[in-house]
Scaffold this motif. Structure first.
Motif, mmCIF file in Angstrom:
data_model
loop_
_atom_site.group_PDB
_atom_site.id
_atom_site.type_symbol
_atom_site.label_atom_id
_atom_site.label_comp_id
_atom_site.label_asym_id
_atom_site.label_seq_id
_atom_site.Cartn_x
_atom_site.Cartn_y
_atom_site.Cartn_z
ATOM 1 N N VAL A 1 0.816 -1.221 0.000
ATOM 2 C CA VAL A 1 0.000 0.000 0.000
ATOM 3 C C VAL A 1 0.850 1.271 0.000
ATOM 4 N N ASP A 2 2.007 1.243 0.681
ATOM 5 C CA ASP A 2 2.788 2.488 0.821
ATOM 6 C C ASP A 2 3.801 2.675 -0.309
ATOM 7 N N LEU A 3 4.417 1.590 -0.749
ATOM 8 C CA LEU A 3 5.431 1.680 -1.809
ATOM 9 C C LEU A 3 5.159 0.583 -2.844
ATOM 10 N N GLU B 1 12.101 2.139 14.076
ATOM 11 C CA GLU B 1 11.385 1.650 12.879
ATOM 12 C C GLU B 1 10.050 1.094 13.357
ATOM 13 N N VAL B 2 8.986 1.502 12.733
ATOM 14 C CA VAL B 2 7.645 1.069 13.157
ATOM 15 C C VAL B 2 6.844 0.618 11.934
ATOM 16 N N LEU B 3 6.117 -0.467 12.105
ATOM 17 C CA LEU B 3 5.257 -0.983 11.029
ATOM 18 C C LEU B 3 3.906 -1.369 11.603
ATOM 19 N N VAL B 4 2.840 -0.981 10.939
ATOM 20 C CA VAL B 4 1.508 -1.457 11.337
ATOM 21 C C VAL B 4 0.804 -1.988 10.091
ATOM 22 N N HIS B 5 0.224 -3.177 10.198
ATOM 23 C CA HIS B 5 -0.483 -3.785 9.069
ATOM 24 C C HIS B 5 -1.580 -2.823 8.597
ATOM 25 N N ARG C 1 -4.614 -0.085 10.867
ATOM 26 C CA ARG C 1 -4.165 1.294 11.072
ATOM 27 C C ARG C 1 -5.271 2.178 11.648
ATOM 28 N N ARG C 2 -4.866 3.310 12.154
ATOM 29 C CA ARG C 2 -5.724 4.353 12.723
ATOM 30 C C ARG C 2 -6.508 3.855 13.920
ATOM 31 N N SER C 3 -5.929 2.899 14.683
ATOM 32 C CA SER C 3 -6.600 2.503 15.928
ATOM 33 C C SER C 3 -5.668 2.719 17.106
ATOM 34 N N GLY C 4 -4.576 3.470 16.892
ATOM 35 C CA GLY C 4 -3.673 3.788 18.004
ATOM 36 C C GLY C 4 -2.540 2.796 18.201
ATOM 37 N N LEU C 5 -2.471 1.767 17.348
ATOM 38 C CA LEU C 5 -1.422 0.755 17.527
ATOM 39 C C LEU C 5 -0.025 1.330 17.274
ATOM 40 N N GLY C 6 0.108 2.140 16.216
ATOM 41 C CA GLY C 6 1.409 2.755 15.916
ATOM 42 C C GLY C 6 1.894 3.571 17.106
ATOM 43 N N ARG C 7 0.970 4.345 17.700
ATOM 44 C CA ARG C 7 1.316 5.179 18.847
ATOM 45 C C ARG C 7 1.764 4.303 20.025
ATOM 46 N N ASP C 8 1.047 3.181 20.276
ATOM 47 C CA ASP C 8 1.424 2.281 21.378
ATOM 48 C C ASP C 8 2.823 1.700 21.154
ATOM 49 N N VAL D 1 11.520 8.531 7.333
ATOM 50 C CA VAL D 1 10.106 8.619 6.963
ATOM 51 C C VAL D 1 10.009 8.747 5.442
ATOM 52 N N VAL D 2 9.238 7.860 4.853
ATOM 53 C CA VAL D 2 9.120 7.858 3.394
ATOM 54 C C VAL D 2 8.066 8.883 2.987
ATOM 55 N N GLY D 3 8.477 9.803 2.096
ATOM 56 C CA GLY D 3 7.568 10.858 1.650
ATOM 57 C C GLY D 3 6.309 10.288 1.018
ATOM 58 N N PRO E 1 1.514 7.583 4.923
ATOM 59 C CA PRO E 1 0.874 8.019 6.178
ATOM 60 C C PRO E 1 1.874 8.278 7.297
ATOM 61 N N ALA E 2 3.104 7.744 7.165
ATOM 62 C CA ALA E 2 4.088 7.923 8.232
ATOM 63 C C ALA E 2 4.404 9.405 8.467
ATOM 64 N N VAL E 3 4.282 10.246 7.420
ATOM 65 C CA VAL E 3 4.604 11.665 7.578
ATOM 66 C C VAL E 3 3.652 12.291 8.614
ATOM 67 N N ALA E 4 2.353 12.113 8.400
ATOM 68 C CA ALA E 4 1.373 12.697 9.334
ATOM 69 C C ALA E 4 1.492 12.040 10.703
ATOM 70 N N PHE E 5 1.808 10.752 10.718
ATOM 71 C CA PHE E 5 1.931 10.016 11.982
ATOM 72 C C PHE E 5 3.042 10.622 12.848
ATOM 73 N N GLU F 1 4.611 13.458 12.518
ATOM 74 C CA GLU F 1 4.392 14.874 12.828
ATOM 75 C C GLU F 1 3.377 15.003 13.961
ATOM 76 N N SER F 2 2.378 14.116 13.985
ATOM 77 C CA SER F 2 1.375 14.191 15.068
ATOM 78 C C SER F 2 2.007 13.853 16.422
ATOM 79 N N LEU F 3 3.129 13.117 16.388
ATOM 80 C CA LEU F 3 3.797 12.756 17.648
ATOM 81 C C LEU F 3 4.873 13.775 18.036
HETATM 82 C C1 LIG Z 1 2.943 5.183 10.273
HETATM 83 C C2 LIG Z 1 2.192 3.987 10.894
HETATM 84 C C3 LIG Z 1 3.124 3.239 11.814
HETATM 85 C C4 LIG Z 1 1.002 4.549 11.695
HETATM 86 O O1 LIG Z 1 0.362 3.466 12.362
HETATM 87 P P1 LIG Z 1 -1.145 3.586 12.936
HETATM 88 O O2 LIG Z 1 -1.367 2.445 13.859
HETATM 89 O O3 LIG Z 1 -2.082 3.774 11.822
HETATM 90 O O4 LIG Z 1 -1.040 4.961 13.747
HETATM 91 P P2 LIG Z 1 -2.005 5.459 14.924
HETATM 92 O O5 LIG Z 1 -3.369 4.874 14.765
HETATM 93 O O6 LIG Z 1 -1.322 5.229 16.226
HETATM 94 O O7 LIG Z 1 -2.057 7.039 14.590
HETATM 95 C C5 LIG Z 1 -1.629 8.015 15.492
HETATM 96 C C6 LIG Z 1 -1.876 9.376 14.883
HETATM 97 O O8 LIG Z 1 -1.025 9.558 13.746
HETATM 98 C C7 LIG Z 1 -1.709 10.354 12.759
HETATM 99 N N1 LIG Z 1 -1.932 9.568 11.567
HETATM 100 C C8 LIG Z 1 -1.640 8.239 11.398
HETATM 101 N N2 LIG Z 1 -1.945 7.854 10.135
HETATM 102 C C9 LIG Z 1 -2.455 8.936 9.505
HETATM 103 C C10 LIG Z 1 -2.946 9.177 8.196
HETATM 104 N N3 LIG Z 1 -3.030 8.187 7.285
HETATM 105 N N4 LIG Z 1 -3.374 10.419 7.885
HETATM 106 C C11 LIG Z 1 -3.329 11.419 8.784
HETATM 107 N N5 LIG Z 1 -2.883 11.254 10.059
HETATM 108 C C12 LIG Z 1 -2.435 10.025 10.408
HETATM 109 C C13 LIG Z 1 -3.054 10.739 13.380
HETATM 110 O O9 LIG Z 1 -2.893 11.952 14.089
HETATM 111 C C14 LIG Z 1 -3.273 9.590 14.353
HETATM 112 O O10 LIG Z 1 -4.139 9.918 15.407
HETATM 113 P P3 LIG Z 1 -5.770 9.799 15.181
HETATM 114 O O11 LIG Z 1 -6.026 8.503 14.491
HETATM 115 O O12 LIG Z 1 -6.289 9.858 16.572
HETATM 116 O O13 LIG Z 1 -6.142 10.974 14.330
HETATM 117 C C15 LIG Z 1 1.640 3.042 9.784
HETATM 118 O O14 LIG Z 1 0.933 3.811 8.836
HETATM 119 C C16 LIG Z 1 2.727 2.281 9.068
HETATM 120 O O15 LIG Z 1 3.071 1.156 9.452
HETATM 121 N N6 LIG Z 1 3.310 2.846 8.044
HETATM 122 C C17 LIG Z 1 4.459 2.230 7.359
HETATM 123 C C18 LIG Z 1 5.695 2.732 7.995
HETATM 124 C C19 LIG Z 1 6.955 2.275 7.348
HETATM 125 O O16 LIG Z 1 7.943 2.137 7.987
HETATM 126 N N7 LIG Z 1 7.016 2.057 6.118
HETATM 127 C C20 LIG Z 1 8.290 1.662 5.529
HETATM 128 C C21 LIG Z 1 8.024 1.142 4.211
HETATM 129 S S1 LIG Z 1 6.917 2.225 3.391
#
Ligand SMILES: CC(C)(COP(=O)(O)OP(=O)(O)OC[C@H]1O[C@@H](n2cnc3c(N)ncnc32)[C@H](O)[C@@H]1OP(=O)(O)O)[C@@H](O)C(=O)NCCC(=O)NCCS
Length: 338
Positions: A28-30, A88-92, A96-103, A124-126, A129-133, A135-137
């Motif tokens: 999905v991301d790349l 380094e963080v990865l969420v399936h 996503r968007r359930s707070g797992l990345g934050r935990d 962080v890959v441009g 979603p990692a950019v907004a993630f 930045e939100s932290l």
């Molecule tokens: C970045 C990543 C870890 C976020 O995981 P997540 O579990 O979805 O994150 P959370 O649910 O904890 O989100 C925390 C906050 O980050 C921000 N955020 C996360 N994803 C977002 C998105 N797609 N758009 C906007 N804000 C986002 C929000 O502020 C969110 O809080 P909210 O849901 O209460 O609004 C996940 O998208 C991921 O695994 N990305 C791939 C990362 C990576 O390393 N890739 C490498 C190869 S591409």
């Protein structure tokens, strides 16, 4: 359930499950990136340089029947090196968007804090979603590079052969699969040390002394990543005038990674950069027949290298950024939000 996890002792099923999640993330991301394979993945996740530690946690679903552990749906690791922590963080995608990345960030940040680390960084890959993630932290952007990809099927090999020989008199090129030969390690490390302070906008987290260089090559091999090197040797002095390094990882052997390319200051202006990179591609063509692409990362300010890469056929792909954050502030922010 988030728990500390050691890839060295993890079951093969867990390694396979983590691979599934990683590939779901890439899809999905790349989506243009090749999926990863299981070859040497355990070693890739476990092996570190002397003096470094990598601590990992996984988020694993608990299966209803008997509570047996389910698939790995998220992972975090923090690499502790010197006084720097790298996250380094990865969420399936399905979780996503359930707070797992934050935990996951919180558990790793707490450990970095307990261990006395002041700041942590993350790549962080441009345009993901990692950019907004991050930045939100509260992470802030420190540095931006461009990733470029070369499609080997589009390369003009005849032109490349000409580039590989278009080098000033008094130099010759040497191809070194596996790493520089032992008798050239000192000269190789000197070449790296000399450009350390050159301000071309590149970050250089390289190995400048011979022992560190040997350790870093050993570590690459243990992680299943095969280094290839082309050297430009200055015939009069025997010094390494230039070098270029490409690594073919067992985990994605169709796409190689370009590491350092260096031309020592006194030897600039003789076509060495273009020649060593062209020779490398020609050698890889026979040494790694599975290879279809090479990717490279450059500072946007490094116009000289970007020009050579464009001539070779590299196409800019996307931004690749480094972010960092103060660990105490991060832990405080995350704890306050719970
Ligand atoms: C970045 C990543 C870890 C976020 O995981 P997540 O579990 O979805 O994150 P959370 O649910 O904890 O989100 C925390 C906050 O980050 C921000 N955020 C996360 N994803 C977002 C998105 N797609 N758009 C906007 N804000 C986002 C929000 O502020 C969110 O809080 P909210 O849901 O209460 O609004 C996940 O998208 C991921 O695994 N990305 C791939 C990362 C990576 O390393 N890739 C490498 C190869 S591409």
């Amino acid at each position: 359930m988030v728990r500390e996890w050691d890839p060295r002792t993890a079951s093969s099923a867990e390694i396979a499950s983590l691979l599934d999640t990683l590939n779901a993330v890439l899809a999905v991301d790349l989506p243009q990136d090749p999926p990863w394979r299981e070859s040497s993945l355990r070693e890739y996740l476990s092996e570190v340089m002397p003096g470094e530690r990598r601590i990992s946690w996984v988020a694993q679903a608990e299966l209803a029947a008997g509570g047996a552990p389910g698939p790995i749906l998220g992972q975090v690791n923090v690499l502790l090196l010197g006084d720097i922590g790298v996250l380094e963080v990865l969420v399936h995608p399905s979780r996503r968007r359930s707070g797992l990345g934050r935990d996951l960030v919180l558990v790793a940040a707490r450990r970095a804090y307990q261990e006395g680390f002041q700041s942590i960084g993350v790549e962080v890959v441009g345009d993901t979603p990692a950019v907004a993630f991050y930045e939100s932290l509260g992470f802030s952007k420190e540095y931006v590079e461009t990733r470029s990809v070369l499609d080997l099927s589009a390369v003009d090999w005849a032109e490349l052969s000409e580039m590989a020989t278009g080098i000033g008199a008094g130099y010759h090129l040497e191809f070194c699969p596996g790493g520089p030969p032992d008798d050239l390690i000192d000269a190789y490390a000197r070449a790296k040390a000399e450009v350390r302070d050159v301000d071309d906008g590149e970050l250089r987290p390289s190995s400048y002394d011979p022992q560190r260089l040997r350790d870093s090559l050993d570590c690459l091999h243990r992680r299943g990543m095969k280094p290839y090197i082309v050297l430009a040797l200055h015939e009069q002095t025997g010094e390494v005038a230039g070098l270029t390094e490409v690594v073919v990882p067992a985990q994605h052997p169709t796409r190689a990674d370009q590491y350092d390319t260096i031309v020592v200051q006194d030897h600039r202006g003789y076509g060495i950069d273009r020649a060593i990179k062209a020779r490398m591609l020609l050698e890889l063509r026979s040494a790694e027949p599975r290879l279809t692409e090479v990717q490279t990362w450059n500072a946007q300010a490094n116009e000289a290298m970007l020009k050579v890469n464009a001539e070779l056929g590299y196409r800019a792909d996307r931004e690749w950024c480094e972010y960092s954050v103060d660990v105490a502030e991060l832990v405080h922010r995350l704890d306050a939000g719970r």
